[in-house]
Motif scaffolding. Structure first.
Motif, PDB file in Angstrom:
ATOM      1  N   GLY A 120      26.912 -41.811 -38.046  1.00  0.00           N
ATOM      2  CA  GLY A 120      27.660 -40.576 -37.831  1.00  0.00           C
ATOM      3  C   GLY A 120      29.133 -40.773 -37.531  1.00  0.00           C
ATOM      4  N   PRO A 121      29.489 -41.603 -36.539  1.00  0.00           N
ATOM      5  CA  PRO A 121      30.910 -41.794 -36.232  1.00  0.00           C
ATOM      6  C   PRO A 121      31.700 -42.401 -37.400  1.00  0.00           C
TER       7      PRO A 121
ATOM      8  N   ALA B 225      34.762 -40.485 -39.264  1.00  0.00           N
ATOM      9  CA  ALA B 225      36.093 -41.078 -39.363  1.00  0.00           C
ATOM     10  C   ALA B 225      36.582 -41.096 -40.806  1.00  0.00           C
ATOM     11  N   LEU B 226      35.661 -41.356 -41.735  1.00  0.00           N
ATOM     12  CA  LEU B 226      36.018 -41.313 -43.155  1.00  0.00           C
ATOM     13  C   LEU B 226      36.479 -39.915 -43.550  1.00  0.00           C
ATOM     14  N   SER B 227      35.735 -38.904 -43.104  1.00  0.00           N
ATOM     15  CA  SER B 227      36.082 -37.527 -43.451  1.00  0.00           C
ATOM     16  C   SER B 227      37.401 -37.103 -42.836  1.00  0.00           C
TER      17      SER B 227
ATOM     18  N   VAL C 115      37.922 -45.928 -38.808  1.00  0.00           N
ATOM     19  CA  VAL C 115      37.064 -46.384 -39.905  1.00  0.00           C
ATOM     20  C   VAL C 115      36.893 -47.894 -39.838  1.00  0.00           C
ATOM     21  N   GLN C 116      37.985 -48.614 -39.638  1.00  0.00           N
ATOM     22  CA  GLN C 116      37.912 -50.073 -39.596  1.00  0.00           C
ATOM     23  C   GLN C 116      37.050 -50.561 -38.425  1.00  0.00           C
TER      24      GLN C 116
ATOM     25  N   GLY D  98      23.698 -37.876 -42.523  1.00  0.00           N
ATOM     26  CA  GLY D  98      24.327 -36.748 -43.188  1.00  0.00           C
ATOM     27  C   GLY D  98      23.445 -35.948 -44.128  1.00  0.00           C
ATOM     28  N   ILE D  99      22.221 -36.382 -44.367  1.00  0.00           N
ATOM     29  CA  ILE D  99      21.311 -35.592 -45.199  1.00  0.00           C
ATOM     30  C   ILE D  99      20.712 -34.490 -44.335  1.00  0.00           C
ATOM     31  N   THR D 100      20.833 -33.254 -44.772  1.00  0.00           N
ATOM     32  CA  THR D 100      20.399 -32.138 -43.943  1.00  0.00           C
ATOM     33  C   THR D 100      18.880 -32.109 -43.806  1.00  0.00           C
TER      34      THR D 100
END
Length: 285
Positions: free
Chosen positions: A27-28, A32-34, A41-42, A68-70
């Motif tokens: 999740g984190p 961070a990517l989004s 991210v790193q 992330g899959i609902t």
């Protein structure tokens, strides 16, 4: 080999600890990517890659949360799978895997007590509906799969089944591709180099049903997967039994709500020159 001999009494098999089959929260990292937060991210990518590498080198299984899959997508696929397997045998056998006139091999329906995937002398006490897709030269499309038709007498909606499974396939493929940078970092190879190998990825979805088995029988016989990675979503992961080579012992996967189990297949084992083993496992119903 003796170490392939599986215990069939679930109560005698200990659960894997967090150290043996760890939980990786994606999740984190995805957040961070989004957000476009390069520094975060790193940090997250480095932490996850280190833990992924350790797991892959020692056990070959780990659990992911924050994927992330609902839940709606997962529930839809689970419901569709249950409705399909509740059909009488006759309409399902019309889709039987590797029928003589099938235009595409390795897809369709596998009945209970099949001896395929894996091929073993003892039968696998599970049923499965299998589809696959590969872009590129072979051009294997989901549209070409032997999809079940509707059966009004059994209140089975073939179109709804197909829509739920396709949505699920798309979500799992997207997740697998989002995880590749973690694998690249864990392997110490340039990300672009690994991503290039997945421009035309083959995936196979196995929508399985595990009915209660007779004493001493297994839902699926001990085997290793042939894939790069396997993503397993199940409503009861405690039936999954994994072999830990270091202790030469079997252990059951514990239940982590909302999670997906990930394991290494033989393709990845070969790419790492056996550094990341494809771990043997089986299912108890």
């Amino acid at each position: 080999a003796e170490t392939w001999a599986p215990p069939t009494d679930a109560a005698s098999i200990p659960y894997a600890s967090e150290n043996e089959i760890p939980v990786l929260d994606l999740g984190p990292y995805f957040a961070a990517l989004s957000a476009g937060s390069a520094d975060t991210v790193q940090i997250e990518e480095s932490n996850l890659a280190n833990r992924l590498r350790h797991s892959a080198e020692h056990v070959g299984f780990f659990i992911i949360t924050g994927h992330g899959i609902t839940q709606r997508t997962i529930d839809g696929a689970m419901r569709a799978t249950a409705e399909f397997h509740a059909l009488p045998l006759e309409p399902k056998m019309q889709l039987v895997l590797d029928a003589p006139d099938a235009p595409i091999g390795g897809v369709g329906y596998l009945p209970v007590c099949n001896r395929k995937l894996p091929a073993r002398e003892k039968p696998n006490h599970n049923a499965a509906y299998i589809v696959k897709r590969e872009s590129g030269p072979r051009d294997i499309r989901l549209e070409a799969m032997p999809w079940p038709r509707s059966h009004a007498a059994y209140k089975f909606d073939g179109s709804a089944f197909r829509a739920s499974i396709v949505t699920y396939c798309d979500a799992l493929e997207a997740l697998a591709l989002r995880m590749l940078p973690l694998y690249a970092r864990a392997l110490g190879v340039p990300c672009d180099q690994l991503l290039a190998a997945f421009r035309s990825p083959l995936y196979r979805l196995r929508a399985s049903h595990y009915p209660p088995t007779p004493p001493g029988e297994l839902g699926i016989q001990p085997h290793v997967d042939t894939s790069f990675m396997t993503l397993l979503v199940t409503d009861d992961p405690t039936g999954l039994v994994v072999h830990e080579a270091a202790r030469k012992a079997w252990m059951r996967c514990r239940n982590v709500p909302g999670s997906i189990i990930v394991n290494t297949g033989e393709t990845l084992q070969r790419l790492t020159n056996d550094r990341w083993p494809a771990t043997r496992h089986y299912a108890l119903n």
